[in-house]
Design a protein around this motif. Sequence first.
Motif, PDB file in Angstrom:
ATOM      1  N   ASP A 128       9.368   1.266  17.563  1.00 19.50           N
ATOM      2  CA  ASP A 128       8.518   2.585  17.066  1.00 19.50           C
ATOM      3  C   ASP A 128       8.264   2.733  15.870  1.00 19.50           C
ATOM      4  O   ASP A 128       7.537   3.660  15.317  1.00 19.50           O
ATOM      5  CB  ASP A 128       9.384   3.779  17.644  1.00 19.50           C
ATOM      6  N   VAL A 129       9.044   2.010  14.886  1.00 18.76           N
ATOM      7  CA  VAL A 129       9.112   2.126  13.435  1.00 18.76           C
ATOM      8  C   VAL A 129       7.501   1.939  13.092  1.00 18.76           C
ATOM      9  O   VAL A 129       6.900   0.616  13.403  1.00 18.76           O
ATOM     10  CB  VAL A 129       9.971   1.315  12.728  1.00 18.76           C
ATOM     11  N   THR A 130       6.957   2.813  12.064  1.00 13.90           N
ATOM     12  CA  THR A 130       5.483   2.622  11.857  1.00 13.90           C
ATOM     13  C   THR A 130       5.554   2.471  10.514  1.00 13.90           C
ATOM     14  O   THR A 130       4.428   1.781   9.911  1.00 13.90           O
ATOM     15  CB  THR A 130       4.695   3.806  12.086  1.00 13.90           C
ATOM     16  N   HIS A 131       6.452   2.829   9.497  1.00 15.62           N
ATOM     17  CA  HIS A 131       6.378   2.644   8.020  1.00 15.62           C
ATOM     18  C   HIS A 131       7.965   2.565   7.619  1.00 15.62           C
ATOM     19  O   HIS A 131       8.994   2.972   8.217  1.00 15.62           O
ATOM     20  CB  HIS A 131       5.940   4.012   7.405  1.00 15.62           C
ATOM     21  N   VAL A 132       8.133   1.823   6.494  1.00 19.12           N
ATOM     22  CA  VAL A 132       9.444   1.635   5.836  1.00 19.12           C
ATOM     23  C   VAL A 132       9.449   2.178   4.579  1.00 19.12           C
ATOM     24  O   VAL A 132       8.084   2.275   3.889  1.00 19.12           O
ATOM     25  CB  VAL A 132       9.896   0.150   6.099  1.00 19.12           C
ATOM     26  N   ARG A 133      10.415   2.610   3.626  1.00 22.71           N
ATOM     27  CA  ARG A 133      10.633   3.031   2.687  1.00 22.71           C
ATOM     28  C   ARG A 133      11.811   2.786   1.715  1.00 22.71           C
ATOM     29  O   ARG A 133      12.873   3.105   2.606  1.00 22.71           O
ATOM     30  CB  ARG A 133      10.239   4.574   2.747  1.00 22.71           C
ATOM     31  N   TRP A 134      11.556   2.499   0.592  1.00 25.19           N
ATOM     32  CA  TRP A 134      12.937   2.310  -0.349  1.00 25.19           C
ATOM     33  C   TRP A 134      12.689   3.205  -1.399  1.00 25.19           C
ATOM     34  O   TRP A 134      12.056   3.095  -2.244  1.00 25.19           O
ATOM     35  CB  TRP A 134      13.109   0.834  -0.769  1.00 25.19           C
ATOM     36  N   PRO A 135      13.520   4.211  -1.573  1.00 25.49           N
ATOM     37  CA  PRO A 135      13.493   4.880  -2.875  1.00 25.49           C
ATOM     38  C   PRO A 135      13.962   4.191  -3.958  1.00 25.49           C
ATOM     39  O   PRO A 135      15.089   3.524  -3.714  1.00 25.49           O
ATOM     40  CB  PRO A 135      14.185   6.216  -2.406  1.00 25.49           C
ATOM     41  N   LEU A 136      13.514   4.204  -5.083  1.00 26.76           N
ATOM     42  CA  LEU A 136      14.087   3.446  -6.176  1.00 26.76           C
ATOM     43  C   LEU A 136      15.167   4.361  -6.919  1.00 26.76           C
ATOM     44  O   LEU A 136      15.098   5.399  -6.850  1.00 26.76           O
ATOM     45  CB  LEU A 136      12.978   3.294  -7.523  1.00 26.76           C
ATOM     46  N   PRO A 137      16.422   3.737  -7.164  1.00 27.25           N
ATOM     47  CA  PRO A 137      17.475   4.301  -7.475  1.00 27.25           C
ATOM     48  C   PRO A 137      17.394   5.132  -8.686  1.00 27.25           C
ATOM     49  O   PRO A 137      18.118   6.156  -8.876  1.00 27.25           O
ATOM     50  CB  PRO A 137      18.445   3.317  -7.407  1.00 27.25           C
ATOM     51  N   ARG A 138      16.342   4.711  -9.531  1.00 26.45           N
ATOM     52  CA  ARG A 138      16.330   5.431 -10.961  1.00 26.45           C
ATOM     53  C   ARG A 138      14.903   5.329 -11.285  1.00 26.45           C
ATOM     54  O   ARG A 138      14.195   4.723 -10.761  1.00 26.45           O
ATOM     55  CB  ARG A 138      17.608   4.818 -11.822  1.00 26.45           C
ATOM     56  N   SER A 139      14.677   5.771 -12.316  1.00 25.88           N
ATOM     57  CA  SER A 139      13.394   5.662 -13.046  1.00 25.88           C
ATOM     58  C   SER A 139      13.118   4.346 -13.352  1.00 25.88           C
ATOM     59  O   SER A 139      13.934   3.637 -13.836  1.00 25.88           O
ATOM     60  CB  SER A 139      13.124   6.654 -14.314  1.00 25.88           C
ATOM     61  N   ALA A 140      11.865   3.947 -13.049  1.00 28.69           N
ATOM     62  CA  ALA A 140      11.253   2.480 -13.381  1.00 28.69           C
ATOM     63  C   ALA A 140      10.614   2.708 -14.806  1.00 28.69           C
ATOM     64  O   ALA A 140       9.424   3.440 -14.864  1.00 28.69           O
ATOM     65  CB  ALA A 140      10.257   2.108 -12.237  1.00 28.69           C
ATOM     66  N   LEU A 141      11.029   1.955 -15.620  1.00 29.34           N
ATOM     67  CA  LEU A 141      10.444   2.174 -17.008  1.00 29.34           C
ATOM     68  C   LEU A 141       9.064   1.322 -17.003  1.00 29.34           C
ATOM     69  O   LEU A 141       8.929   0.601 -16.360  1.00 29.34           O
ATOM     70  CB  LEU A 141      11.337   1.611 -18.202  1.00 29.34           C
ATOM     71  N   PRO A 142       8.262   1.733 -18.128  1.00 27.79           N
ATOM     72  CA  PRO A 142       6.990   1.173 -18.294  1.00 27.79           C
ATOM     73  C   PRO A 142       7.197  -0.405 -18.378  1.00 27.79           C
ATOM     74  O   PRO A 142       8.062  -0.762 -19.259  1.00 27.79           O
ATOM     75  CB  PRO A 142       6.558   1.544 -19.476  1.00 27.79           C
ATOM     76  N   GLY A 143       6.426  -1.162 -17.438  1.00 26.42           N
ATOM     77  CA  GLY A 143       6.619  -2.557 -17.834  1.00 26.42           C
ATOM     78  C   GLY A 143       7.617  -3.282 -16.912  1.00 26.42           C
ATOM     79  O   GLY A 143       7.877  -4.393 -16.616  1.00 26.42           O
ATOM     80  N   GLU A 144       8.479  -2.380 -16.309  1.00 26.41           N
ATOM     81  CA  GLU A 144       9.657  -2.665 -15.542  1.00 26.41           C
ATOM     82  C   GLU A 144       9.255  -3.166 -14.330  1.00 26.41           C
ATOM     83  O   GLU A 144       7.954  -2.800 -13.729  1.00 26.41           O
ATOM     84  CB  GLU A 144      10.655  -1.776 -15.059  1.00 26.41           C
ATOM     85  N   SER A 145       9.802  -4.344 -13.505  1.00 29.04           N
ATOM     86  CA  SER A 145       9.430  -4.767 -12.315  1.00 29.04           C
ATOM     87  C   SER A 145      10.403  -5.147 -11.487  1.00 29.04           C
ATOM     88  O   SER A 145      11.711  -5.322 -11.911  1.00 29.04           O
ATOM     89  CB  SER A 145       8.547  -6.069 -12.385  1.00 29.04           C
ATOM     90  N   GLY A 146      10.323  -5.555 -10.361  1.00 31.54           N
ATOM     91  CA  GLY A 146      11.470  -5.906  -9.292  1.00 31.54           C
ATOM     92  C   GLY A 146      10.809  -6.494  -7.978  1.00 31.54           C
ATOM     93  O   GLY A 146       9.621  -6.315  -7.997  1.00 31.54           O
TER      94      GLY A 146
END
Length: 155
Positions: A128-146
């Motif tokens: 039944d799952v239509t979407h998945v989501r992961w909240p980032l645990p903290r702020s993502a700084l400019p230029g930061e990636s993962g």
Amino acid sequence: MTIIRWLCTLAVLAMPSVAAAQQDMRLDTQIFVERVMTDLNGRERRILSNADRVAPGDQLIFVVHWRNEGSNPARGFAITKAVPRGARIDTSDPRMDVSVDGGAHWGRLDQLWLPTPLGGMRRAVAEDVTHVRWPLPRSALPGESGRLSYRAVAR
């Protein structure tokens, strides 16, 4: 699943979401098929290949690369992806929230319910799952990636 239908799904998955555009977050998705092969010595080897040919039962691995391309930190951002219709998502990641109604409501799979045709309610299942989501645990700084990854099975 036909190859044309699968490629259309891949194109939709690669598109950034509206939330990503609002916060200058870039999302790129790659999809792989994991196959188990036996080498000459009889040992099992896991091999990732492009998902250009997918058959029911194939193990899929989705890799989402994210990057803050803005000039401000991205606060309270969640990486949200639609689940292709032909995939049953593995919901075992404790950081992942799921939705079974197109993103209107979120939670763990065991917390979600759906109406039945006869007016009752039933517990939601992985199909039944239509979407998945992961909240980032903290702020993502400019230029930061993962990156993050998740698994599914082709139906």
